[in-house]
Design a protein around this motif. Sequence first.
Motif, mmCIF file in Angstrom:
data_model
loop_
_atom_site.group_PDB
_atom_site.id
_atom_site.type_symbol
_atom_site.label_atom_id
_atom_site.label_comp_id
_atom_site.label_asym_id
_atom_site.label_seq_id
_atom_site.Cartn_x
_atom_site.Cartn_y
_atom_site.Cartn_z
ATOM 1 N N MET A 1 0.829 -1.205 0.000
ATOM 2 C CA MET A 1 0.000 0.000 0.000
ATOM 3 C C MET A 1 0.867 1.259 0.000
ATOM 4 O O MET A 1 0.447 2.323 -0.459
ATOM 5 N N ALA A 2 2.080 1.166 0.548
ATOM 6 C CA ALA A 2 2.931 2.345 0.710
ATOM 7 C C ALA A 2 3.666 2.671 -0.589
ATOM 8 O O ALA A 2 3.873 1.808 -1.448
ATOM 9 N N ARG A 3 4.065 3.923 -0.715
ATOM 10 C CA ARG A 3 4.853 4.339 -1.874
ATOM 11 C C ARG A 3 6.241 3.722 -1.810
ATOM 12 O O ARG A 3 6.822 3.559 -0.740
ATOM 13 N N ASN A 4 6.800 3.415 -2.985
ATOM 14 C CA ASN A 4 8.111 2.777 -3.029
ATOM 15 C C ASN A 4 9.199 3.643 -2.411
ATOM 16 O O ASN A 4 10.138 3.130 -1.803
ATOM 17 N N GLU A 5 9.086 4.972 -2.545
ATOM 18 C CA GLU A 5 10.114 5.844 -1.977
ATOM 19 C C GLU A 5 10.121 5.796 -0.454
ATOM 20 O O GLU A 5 11.149 6.003 0.180
ATOM 21 N N ALA A 6 8.949 5.507 0.152
ATOM 22 C CA ALA A 6 8.912 5.363 1.612
ATOM 23 C C ALA A 6 9.550 4.047 2.035
ATOM 24 O O ALA A 6 10.264 3.973 3.040
ATOM 25 N N LEU A 7 9.307 3.004 1.260
ATOM 26 C CA LEU A 7 9.840 1.694 1.598
ATOM 27 C C LEU A 7 11.338 1.591 1.355
ATOM 28 O O LEU A 7 11.996 0.687 1.888
ATOM 29 N N ALA A 8 11.891 2.509 0.572
ATOM 30 C CA ALA A 8 13.320 2.438 0.255
ATOM 31 C C ALA A 8 14.196 2.513 1.497
ATOM 32 O O ALA A 8 15.326 2.013 1.487
#
Length: 315
Positions: free
Chosen positions: A147-154
């Motif tokens: 659900m989260a944006r990829n830039e947050a998960l990076a």
Amino acid sequence: MKKQVRVRYDGAAIEAAWAEQGVSRALLDDVNAWRAQNPVAAGGRPVSPVPFVYEGRAVIEGALAALLSGEHLLLVGPKATGKNMLAANLAAVFGRPVWNVSFHVQMDAEGLLGTDTLRDGRVVFRPGPIVECAEAGGFAVLDEINMARNEALAVLHSLLDDRGMVEVPGHGVVELQPSARVIGTMNHGYAGTRELNEALASRFVVLRMPELTETALLSLLFKGCPELSENGRNTLCRLFLALTEKHAQGEISSRAVDLRGLRSAVRMMQFGVTPWQAIAMGMIDKCMEEEEREIAGDVVSLFIAKDSTVERFFL
């Protein structure tokens, strides 16, 4: 009417139940040895018991082997396949405290790692769930990770690969304790989900969760709702599987195929709500479109009449 007493299972009870399912004794012994080598620090977050025991020998053995080998685990499957239940069971069996993080489209790095805040007039760092879990050697359950944006998960990349650390502004370097694990869950069918980026996906081993079977659902109802009669369990099981089939055929969304809603309906029935109304509140009325509610209601009518009484469902 007798009200439901909720039973909760600690790690020892789950291990015993898994042994009865035929889960490898060697794997369970390895978990016991691992737990003895990795005691939980005194005064920390307690290890929580869980309300249900996951059933499925092959899945359990795969998950135990992955975590014992030091891997992080990604549980992938549609709704009502027990992803969160399994994650909670694993944490209890391994004897680890849990940090649950529910992902959403607004999740950012600060929500995971932490941020500065004021305390007694001073700026101090308030650690986020990932930092707390990494430092305590717990299990982080990242619910609906896609659900989260990829830039947050990076920000998780360096923590979950061989480096096992992350640089947190205002806090310094955080190292992942050897006993810490991350368990992600994801469902491709939810609105707002997206593909997990390849860099993050490569840091997990993936376990695909099988569809809930009739046998597993009956067992879940028997153990989670012991006051249900055999007829009541069979009726609710057939109803749930019929709704699942309607969803598989594309006639209704997954909103009505809600295992939590089914358990909620059982609890409401114990307080005098009629079976039809309880099922409507817990499952049918979660459908947003009127046509979808009508289709789901027609399915329910095949198993439960609108004038049915709660006595039909309980011992």
